[in-house]
Design an enzyme around this catalytic site. Structure first.
Site, PDB file in Angstrom:
ATOM      1  N   CYS A 215       0.773  -1.317   0.055  1.00 28.23           N
ATOM      2  CA  CYS A 215       0.071   0.242   0.143  1.00 28.23           C
ATOM      3  C   CYS A 215       0.955   1.453   0.040  1.00 28.23           C
ATOM      4  O   CYS A 215       0.363   2.302  -0.779  1.00 28.23           O
ATOM      5  CB  CYS A 215      -0.900   0.171   1.215  1.00 28.23           C
ATOM      6  SG  CYS A 215      -0.300  -0.142   2.725  1.00 28.23           S
ATOM      7  N   HIS A 347      -1.855   0.353   7.533  1.00 30.86           N
ATOM      8  CA  HIS A 347      -2.406   0.949   6.183  1.00 30.86           C
ATOM      9  C   HIS A 347      -1.997   2.233   5.763  1.00 30.86           C
ATOM     10  O   HIS A 347      -1.904   2.972   6.691  1.00 30.86           O
ATOM     11  CB  HIS A 347      -3.930   0.451   6.016  1.00 30.86           C
ATOM     12  CG  HIS A 347      -4.408   0.359   4.819  1.00 30.86           C
ATOM     13  ND1 HIS A 347      -3.831  -0.315   3.494  1.00 30.86           N
ATOM     14  CD2 HIS A 347      -5.624   0.875   4.339  1.00 30.86           C
ATOM     15  CE1 HIS A 347      -4.448   0.004   2.600  1.00 30.86           C
ATOM     16  NE2 HIS A 347      -5.623   0.550   2.877  1.00 30.86           N
ATOM     17  N   ASP A 368      -7.972   4.391  -2.068  1.00 29.92           N
ATOM     18  CA  ASP A 368      -7.535   3.373  -1.338  1.00 29.92           C
ATOM     19  C   ASP A 368      -6.924   2.192  -2.180  1.00 29.92           C
ATOM     20  O   ASP A 368      -7.523   1.686  -3.145  1.00 29.92           O
ATOM     21  CB  ASP A 368      -8.459   2.551  -0.497  1.00 29.92           C
ATOM     22  CG  ASP A 368      -8.125   1.796   0.583  1.00 29.92           C
ATOM     23  OD1 ASP A 368      -6.973   0.934   0.177  1.00 29.92           O
ATOM     24  OD2 ASP A 368      -8.634   1.353   1.556  1.00 29.92           O
TER      25      ASP A 368
END
Length: 434
Positions: A215, A347, A368
């Site tokens: 991520c 995250h 995202d």
């Protein structure tokens, strides 16, 4: 010297009691008294007893006292009394020592297992990086019948070409979402008072090669996609004209470390990212951007500032970031501001805009990396009720992690400013390490 028999003077040692009974037991008896009672005289102190059992117990006491005076306590010969207590204490101490050693061994074993678990979780277990994971997942797709062999070989070849060039293959990219949002908000008349949007941002999602750990890299790609479309950053990005692949980004961060940025953070990764599945965060993004002469700052929202563990100060800061240069004016403001890197435990996401409702409440718009291209494509065909925006919208009550960090871009650095920030990073590390 060993104790001597009081009858014959023979050295009897620790068997004195047995010697007396065996050799001289007949002498323990004595002539009776005038009234017909049998008397028994102690051979050690001349005490006269009327009962042979009493005399034997009396002589036993003498023998015990004699042996104690010679430093050989009879009690140590048995498993009860003082000797038994000493042995019990020694045994208890031995058992406790063994128990402590076992517990230490188990604790060390647990610590090693937890450390290995953390290494696996954060991609530092030497299990390979993007390439290895990509190939493994491709093979799994073929084994499960979800991919034909010809597709496997094609995707493998594409991946190898991307790694060789250092350029992302674009297969996880979705473009045009910001433009679609701008059109939607211009026609939306329900509850949005004003909205600010970042300059064009492409969305990148995780692939077979970085699922579960990529991520941070994908958010950097999103941020860079906006910077590359802004001519203000052309000079510092002249060597980075296309979106780099994840392995290339890892090498770029290593280059920043070699320049001297964030030695403390680099040490956590043993100064190596390439070929691993290591997670990165706000500090690595800051080091990379600064090494490219992109001016940015890290802001740490280290604790909630609102009820129920919320972070209204985070929302206010982001509102000011977008609206500072755009007071009043149109309902929809398509700014020149780059997106914001947003990090929390486990995250990270990319802030691409913020809504202000008619009731003054705020709502962030987030890209995202966990959202697929199929989901993002729906935003390009936004319907009139805006249901697709649920994918992006995050209200104050939706962000309730204990801590957040953001990396916000704020211009370009001169060579002197870059050197000064590199030096400050090294000084800060020296202060942390005693």
């Amino acid at each position: 010297a060993p104790p001597e028999c009081p009858f014959c003077g023979e050295a009897a040692g620790r068997e004195l009691e047995e010697h007396v009974r065996a050799r001289h037991g007949h002498l323990l008896g004595a002539p009776g008294t005038g009234n017909g009672e049998q008397l028994y005289e102690c051979p050690m102190c001349s005490l006269t007893c009327t009962n042979i059992q009493i005399l034997e117990e009396h002589v036993d006491l003498h023998l015990e006292e004699h042996n104690f005076s010679e430093g050989i306590p009879l009690a140590l010969e048995c498993c009860s009394g003082v000797g038994g207590n000493i042995r019990d204490l020694e045994l208890a101490q031995q058992l406790q020592t063994e128990e402590d050693e076992w517990q230490r061994s188990e604790e060390e074993k647990r610590e090693r297992e937890e450390f290995k678990k953390l290494q696996r979780q954060y991609g530092l277990d030497n299990s390979g990086g993007f390439k290895q994971q990509f190939l493994k997942n491709l093979e799994r797709e073929v084994d499960r019948g979800r991919m034909q062999p010809f597709e496997y070989h094609k995707r493998k070849a594409d991946m190898m070409e991307s790694l060789a060039s250092g350029i992302d293959d674009g297969k996880t990219k979705t473009s045009g979402v910001i433009e679609a949002l701008c059109k939607y908000y211009q026609n939306e008349n329900k509850d949005v008072r004003r909205v600010w949007l970042s300059a064009g941002v492409d969305h990148f999602h995780s692939s077979l090669g970085d699922r579960g750990w990529g991520c941070g890299y994908r958010n950097f790609q999103m941020l860079l996609s906006s910077l590359l479309q802004n001519s203000f950053y052309n000079d510092c990005l002249r060597d980075t004209t296309l979106i780099p692949s994840i392995p290339k980004i890892q090498s770029m961060i290593e280059d920043a470390w070699r320049e001297g940025f964030d030695p403390h953070g680099a040490s956590h990764f043993n100064n190596r990212l390439h070929g691993s599945k290591a997670w990165i965060g706000a500090c690595e993004i800051y080091s990379l951007l600064t090494s490219l002469r992109i001016k940015c700052q890290i802001i740490d929202f280290h604790k909630p500032t609102g009820p129920m563990g919320t972070h209204p100060c985070l929302f206010e800061w982001i509102l000011h970031y977008y609206s500072a240069d755009h007071e009043g004016g149109a309902k929809v403001v398509c700014t020149s501001k780059p997106p914001i890197y947003l990090q929390h435990q486990g995250h990270s996401r990319t802030v691409v805009g913020i809504e202000e409702k008619k009731n003054k409440s705020l709502c962030l718009l987030l890209f995202d990396p966990g959202c697929s291209s199929q989901q993002m494509q729906k935003l390009l065909k936004q319907n009139s009720d805006g249901t697709g925006l649920k994918l992006l919208r995050k209200f104050v009550g939706s962000l309730k992690e204990k801590q957040y960090q953001i990396v916000a871009v704020d211009g370009v650095l001169s060579l002197e400013e870059k050197a000064a920030r590199c030096h400050a990073s090294q000084v800060l590390t020296a202060e942390k390490i005693p």
